[in-house]
Design a protein around this motif. Structure first.
Motif, PDB file in Angstrom:
ATOM      1  N   ALA A   1       0.827  -1.203   0.000  1.00 43.08           N
ATOM      2  CA  ALA A   1       0.000   0.000   0.000  1.00 43.08           C
ATOM      3  C   ALA A   1       0.866   1.261   0.000  1.00 43.08           C
ATOM      4  CB  ALA A   1      -0.925  -0.009   1.208  1.00 43.08           C
ATOM      5  N   VAL A   2       1.935   1.233   0.789  1.00 46.19           N
ATOM      6  CA  VAL A   2       2.835   2.386   0.849  1.00 46.19           C
ATOM      7  C   VAL A   2       3.489   2.606  -0.514  1.00 46.19           C
ATOM      8  CG1 VAL A   2       5.017   3.221   1.812  1.00 46.19           C
ATOM      9  CG2 VAL A   2       3.235   2.325   3.318  1.00 46.19           C
ATOM     10  N   LEU A   3       3.884   1.533  -1.184  1.00 43.33           N
ATOM     11  CA  LEU A   3       4.462   1.664  -2.519  1.00 43.33           C
ATOM     12  C   LEU A   3       3.465   2.293  -3.481  1.00 43.33           C
ATOM     13  CD1 LEU A   3       6.408  -1.712  -2.951  1.00 43.33           C
ATOM     14  CD2 LEU A   3       7.384   0.583  -2.711  1.00 43.33           C
ATOM     15  N   ARG A   4       2.206   1.844  -3.413  1.00 46.55           N
ATOM     16  CA  ARG A   4       1.164   2.425  -4.275  1.00 46.55           C
ATOM     17  C   ARG A   4       0.983   3.910  -3.980  1.00 46.55           C
ATOM     18  NH1 ARG A   4      -4.112  -1.532  -4.947  1.00 46.55           N
ATOM     19  NH2 ARG A   4      -3.018  -3.456  -5.557  1.00 46.55           N
ATOM     20  N   LEU A   5       0.979   4.260  -2.697  1.00 40.09           N
ATOM     21  CA  LEU A   5       0.779   5.648  -2.306  1.00 40.09           C
ATOM     22  C   LEU A   5       1.908   6.530  -2.830  1.00 40.09           C
ATOM     23  CD1 LEU A   5      -0.835   7.681  -0.455  1.00 40.09           C
ATOM     24  CD2 LEU A   5       0.897   7.198   1.268  1.00 40.09           C
ATOM     25  N   ARG A   6       3.132   6.105  -2.594  1.00 42.44           N
ATOM     26  CA  ARG A   6       4.276   6.900  -3.051  1.00 42.44           C
ATOM     27  C   ARG A   6       4.276   7.023  -4.574  1.00 42.44           C
ATOM     28  NH1 ARG A   6       8.105   8.455   0.372  1.00 42.44           N
ATOM     29  NH2 ARG A   6       8.145   7.610   2.500  1.00 42.44           N
ATOM     30  N   ALA A   7       3.923   5.931  -5.254  1.00 40.44           N
ATOM     31  CA  ALA A   7       3.859   5.975  -6.708  1.00 40.44           C
ATOM     32  C   ALA A   7       2.785   6.948  -7.181  1.00 40.44           C
ATOM     33  CB  ALA A   7       3.588   4.579  -7.266  1.00 40.44           C
ATOM     34  N   SER A   8       1.654   6.979  -6.475  1.00 39.21           N
ATOM     35  CA  SER A   8       0.567   7.893  -6.845  1.00 39.21           C
ATOM     36  C   SER A   8       1.001   9.341  -6.675  1.00 39.21           C
ATOM     37  CB  SER A   8      -0.677   7.605  -5.989  1.00 39.21           C
ATOM     38  OG  SER A   8      -1.739   8.467  -6.348  1.00 39.21           O
ATOM     39  N   VAL A   9       1.663   9.649  -5.561  1.00 32.89           N
ATOM     40  CA  VAL A   9       2.150  11.011  -5.338  1.00 32.89           C
ATOM     41  C   VAL A   9       3.153  11.396  -6.415  1.00 32.89           C
ATOM     42  CG1 VAL A   9       3.486  12.494  -3.794  1.00 32.89           C
ATOM     43  CG2 VAL A   9       1.728  10.988  -2.855  1.00 32.89           C
ATOM     44  N   ASP A  10       4.107  10.509  -6.699  1.00 33.21           N
ATOM     45  CA  ASP A  10       5.127  10.812  -7.702  1.00 33.21           C
ATOM     46  C   ASP A  10       4.521  10.993  -9.087  1.00 33.21           C
ATOM     47  OD1 ASP A  10       7.103  10.725  -5.808  1.00 33.21           O
ATOM     48  OD2 ASP A  10       7.742   8.678  -6.250  1.00 33.21           O
ATOM     49  N   GLU A  11       3.522  10.167  -9.424  1.00 35.43           N
ATOM     50  CA  GLU A  11       2.875  10.294 -10.725  1.00 35.43           C
ATOM     51  C   GLU A  11       2.096  11.603 -10.828  1.00 35.43           C
ATOM     52  OE1 GLU A  11       2.620   8.342 -13.802  1.00 35.43           O
ATOM     53  OE2 GLU A  11       4.573   8.035 -12.863  1.00 35.43           O
ATOM     54  N   SER A  12       1.434  12.010  -9.753  1.00 32.30           N
ATOM     55  CA  SER A  12       0.719  13.283  -9.770  1.00 32.30           C
ATOM     56  C   SER A  12       1.687  14.449  -9.943  1.00 32.30           C
ATOM     57  CB  SER A  12      -0.097  13.454  -8.491  1.00 32.30           C
ATOM     58  OG  SER A  12      -1.213  12.576  -8.476  1.00 32.30           O
ATOM     59  N   ARG A  13       2.827  14.376  -9.267  1.00 27.53           N
ATOM     60  CA  ARG A  13       3.841  15.428  -9.426  1.00 27.53           C
ATOM     61  C   ARG A  13       4.335  15.483 -10.872  1.00 27.53           C
ATOM     62  NH1 ARG A  13       8.298  13.811  -5.400  1.00 27.53           N
ATOM     63  NH2 ARG A  13       9.206  15.881  -5.809  1.00 27.53           N
ATOM     64  N   ARG A  14       4.555  14.315 -11.457  1.00 26.55           N
ATOM     65  CA  ARG A  14       5.036  14.271 -12.830  1.00 26.55           C
ATOM     66  C   ARG A  14       3.987  14.805 -13.802  1.00 26.55           C
ATOM     67  NH1 ARG A  14       4.317  11.260 -17.136  1.00 26.55           N
ATOM     68  NH2 ARG A  14       2.958   9.774 -16.046  1.00 26.55           N
ATOM     69  N   ARG A  15       2.748  14.332 -13.637  1.00 31.25           N
ATOM     70  CA  ARG A  15       1.700  14.748 -14.576  1.00 31.25           C
ATOM     71  C   ARG A  15       1.375  16.236 -14.434  1.00 31.25           C
ATOM     72  NH1 ARG A  15      -0.593   9.243 -13.525  1.00 31.25           N
ATOM     73  NH2 ARG A  15      -1.626  10.125 -11.694  1.00 31.25           N
ATOM     74  N   LEU A  16       1.340  16.729 -13.204  1.00 23.95           N
ATOM     75  CA  LEU A  16       1.043  18.149 -12.979  1.00 23.95           C
ATOM     76  C   LEU A  16       2.268  19.041 -13.186  1.00 23.95           C
ATOM     77  CD1 LEU A  16      -1.234  17.769  -9.843  1.00 23.95           C
ATOM     78  CD2 LEU A  16      -1.951  18.669 -12.064  1.00 23.95           C
ATOM     79  N   ARG A  17       3.441  18.395 -13.341  1.00 23.91           N
ATOM     80  CA  ARG A  17       4.702  19.110 -13.566  1.00 23.91           C
ATOM     81  C   ARG A  17       5.024  20.043 -12.398  1.00 23.91           C
ATOM     82  NH1 ARG A  17       4.896  19.995 -20.167  1.00 23.91           N
ATOM     83  NH2 ARG A  17       3.509  18.242 -20.675  1.00 23.91           N
ATOM     84  N   GLN A  18       4.815  19.508 -11.190  1.00 24.15           N
ATOM     85  CA  GLN A  18       5.087  20.257  -9.962  1.00 24.15           C
ATOM     86  C   GLN A  18       5.874  19.368  -9.000  1.00 24.15           C
ATOM     87  OE1 GLN A  18       0.546  21.840  -9.879  1.00 24.15           O
ATOM     88  NE2 GLN A  18       1.735  22.250  -8.047  1.00 24.15           N
ATOM     89  N   ASP A  19       6.996  19.887  -8.512  1.00 28.40           N
ATOM     90  CA  ASP A  19       7.736  19.135  -7.494  1.00 28.40           C
ATOM     91  C   ASP A  19       7.010  19.161  -6.159  1.00 28.40           C
ATOM     92  OD1 ASP A  19       9.782  18.479  -9.236  1.00 28.40           O
ATOM     93  OD2 ASP A  19      10.885  20.333  -8.827  1.00 28.40           O
ATOM     94  N   HIS A  20       6.320  20.274  -5.894  1.00 28.82           N
ATOM     95  CA  HIS A  20       5.593  20.457  -4.627  1.00 28.82           C
ATOM     96  C   HIS A  20       4.098  20.507  -4.909  1.00 28.82           C
ATOM     97  CE1 HIS A  20       4.692  22.113  -0.611  1.00 28.82           C
ATOM     98  NE2 HIS A  20       3.871  22.931  -1.242  1.00 28.82           N
ATOM     99  N   LEU A  21       3.335  19.663  -4.230  1.00 29.67           N
ATOM    100  CA  LEU A  21       1.877  19.669  -4.366  1.00 29.67           C
ATOM    101  C   LEU A  21       1.278  20.370  -3.154  1.00 29.67           C
ATOM    102  CD1 LEU A  21       1.324  15.989  -5.579  1.00 29.67           C
ATOM    103  CD2 LEU A  21       1.506  18.056  -6.982  1.00 29.67           C
ATOM    104  N   PRO A  22       0.589  21.484  -3.351  1.00 29.54           N
ATOM    105  CA  PRO A  22       0.117  22.275  -2.200  1.00 29.54           C
ATOM    106  C   PRO A  22      -0.934  21.595  -1.329  1.00 29.54           C
ATOM    107  CG  PRO A  22      -0.671  23.205  -4.277  1.00 29.54           C
ATOM    108  CD  PRO A  22       0.323  22.154  -4.637  1.00 29.54           C
ATOM    109  N   LEU A  23      -1.808  20.789  -1.927  1.00 36.47           N
ATOM    110  CA  LEU A  23      -2.840  20.094  -1.149  1.00 36.47           C
ATOM    111  C   LEU A  23      -3.203  18.796  -1.849  1.00 36.47           C
ATOM    112  CD1 LEU A  23      -4.932  19.866   1.126  1.00 36.47           C
ATOM    113  CD2 LEU A  23      -6.466  21.311  -0.223  1.00 36.47           C
ATOM    114  N   VAL A  24      -3.101  17.696  -1.115  1.00 39.40           N
ATOM    115  CA  VAL A  24      -3.443  16.378  -1.640  1.00 39.40           C
ATOM    116  C   VAL A  24      -4.467  15.731  -0.717  1.00 39.40           C
ATOM    117  CG1 VAL A  24      -2.575  14.047  -2.047  1.00 39.40           C
ATOM    118  CG2 VAL A  24      -1.263  16.013  -2.840  1.00 39.40           C
ATOM    119  N   LEU A  25      -5.513  15.171  -1.316  1.00 40.68           N
ATOM    120  CA  LEU A  25      -6.552  14.494  -0.551  1.00 40.68           C
ATOM    121  C   LEU A  25      -6.510  12.995  -0.816  1.00 40.68           C
ATOM    122  CD1 LEU A  25      -9.633  16.800  -1.370  1.00 40.68           C
ATOM    123  CD2 LEU A  25      -7.910  17.122   0.411  1.00 40.68           C
TER     124      LEU A  25
END
Length: 301
Positions: A86-110
């Motif tokens: 689950a932790v691997l999935r979570l980290r992968a999801s965060v990293d993919e969102s950063r890549r797709r949004l082209r942002q190193d820092h995500l201001p708010l994640v739900l």
């Protein structure tokens, strides 16, 4: 708040044009920002939404400086076989969102599913807290479907924001005192499904678009809008905007023209308390299962 589901999917009961092109999304975001919008609501599960938003904002520095995106973790992170997976999935999801949004820092994640906050003994939530400490995330919160999920999450000091379904027909959150509680705790409350996927905004949806027993309540709402000389979308927004404690309303659109119409509706006066009460009395209150949109497409049982 700009609803991002329609930017990456053919989303909503009333969707007539399918998924918009990148050029159409660029125009929609530009029009929304010019009208005062500052926030886009998106998610890993919203098709190409994150990628399209990231591409548009990366190509337009001025627009990027005016808009920021809230995103949601992939909804299946809590369904892994064990905590490590689950932790691997979570980290992968965060990293993919950063890549797709082209942002190193995500201001708010739900979290897209509130239950993931306590899954595996809270292991996923602990990772998100550490990502705040590491500067990867600015703040975290949860997206919920029921008042009970709000009451369970709001006691957590790391919950900065909660997104809920709320409309003139779906008054579960209001009845449970959720807006007042969020205001008291300093938690940002965002409301989605204000139009109930179009059921309150489009009068000619085909049969079967929503549960048949809900039809009489939708018809009463339409009659109230006609009586008051406004559109269904206008009355739905005026009602939701009148609720104290709601920090933002997630409103989607399929085109720049729809964005302009939505902006015009936000320029009108919200309902007063007595008007809201009159409308509630005239419409009645459907049972909770009828207004829970997450149940509409589920098979029986």
């Amino acid at each position: 708040m700009i609803g991002g589901a329609q930017l990456g999917l053919a989303y909503g009961l009333a969707n007539r044009s399918g998924r918009p092109t990148v050029d159409a999304v660029r125009e929609m975001l530009s029009v929304a920002a010019a009208g005062g919008a500052t926030t886009i609501d998106t998610a890993a599960a919203y098709g190409d939404s994150e990628s399209v938003i990231g591409a548009v904002l990366a190509a337009d520095v001025a627009l990027r400086d005016r808009l920021w995106a809230i995103t949601k973790i992939a909804p299946d992170v809590g369904e892994a076989a064990d905590a490590a997976g689950a932790v691997l999935r979570l980290r992968a999801s965060v990293d993919e969102s950063r890549r797709r949004l082209r942002q190193d820092h995500l201001p708010l994640v739900l979290l897209h599913r509130a239950g993931a906050r306590t899954a595996f003994g809270g292991a996923l939530w602990e990772v998100l807290v550490r990502l705040i400490e590491d500067g990867v995330l600015g703040a975290i919160g949860v997206s919920v479907y029921a008042p009970e999920e709000v009451l369970a999450a709001i006691a957590d000091p790391h919950v900065a924001a909660i997104q809920v379904p709320l409309s003139v027909l779906d008054r579960r959150m209001v009845a449970a005192g959720v807006p007042e509680l969020c205001l008291e705790r300093g938690v940002a409350l965002f409301a989605r499904s204000v139009f109930m996927q179009g059921a309150l905004a489009v009068p000619d949806l085909p049969p079967g678009s929503y549960p048949e027993p809900l039809g009489k309540f939708v018809a009463r709402f339409g009659a109230e809008a006609t009586h008051r000389g406004c559109s269904g979308a206008g009355l739905a927004l005026a009602y939701a905007r009148a609720i104290p404690g709601v920090a933002g309303l997630v409103v989607g659109a399929e085109s720049a023209e729809q964005v302009l119409l939505n902006l015009a509706l936000f320029g009108e006066e919200p309902l007063g308390p007595s008007e809201a009460a009159e409308i509630e009395a005239a419409i009645g209150r459907p049972n909770d299962e009828l207004v829970d949109i997450s149940r509409w497409n589920r098979p029986p049982g």
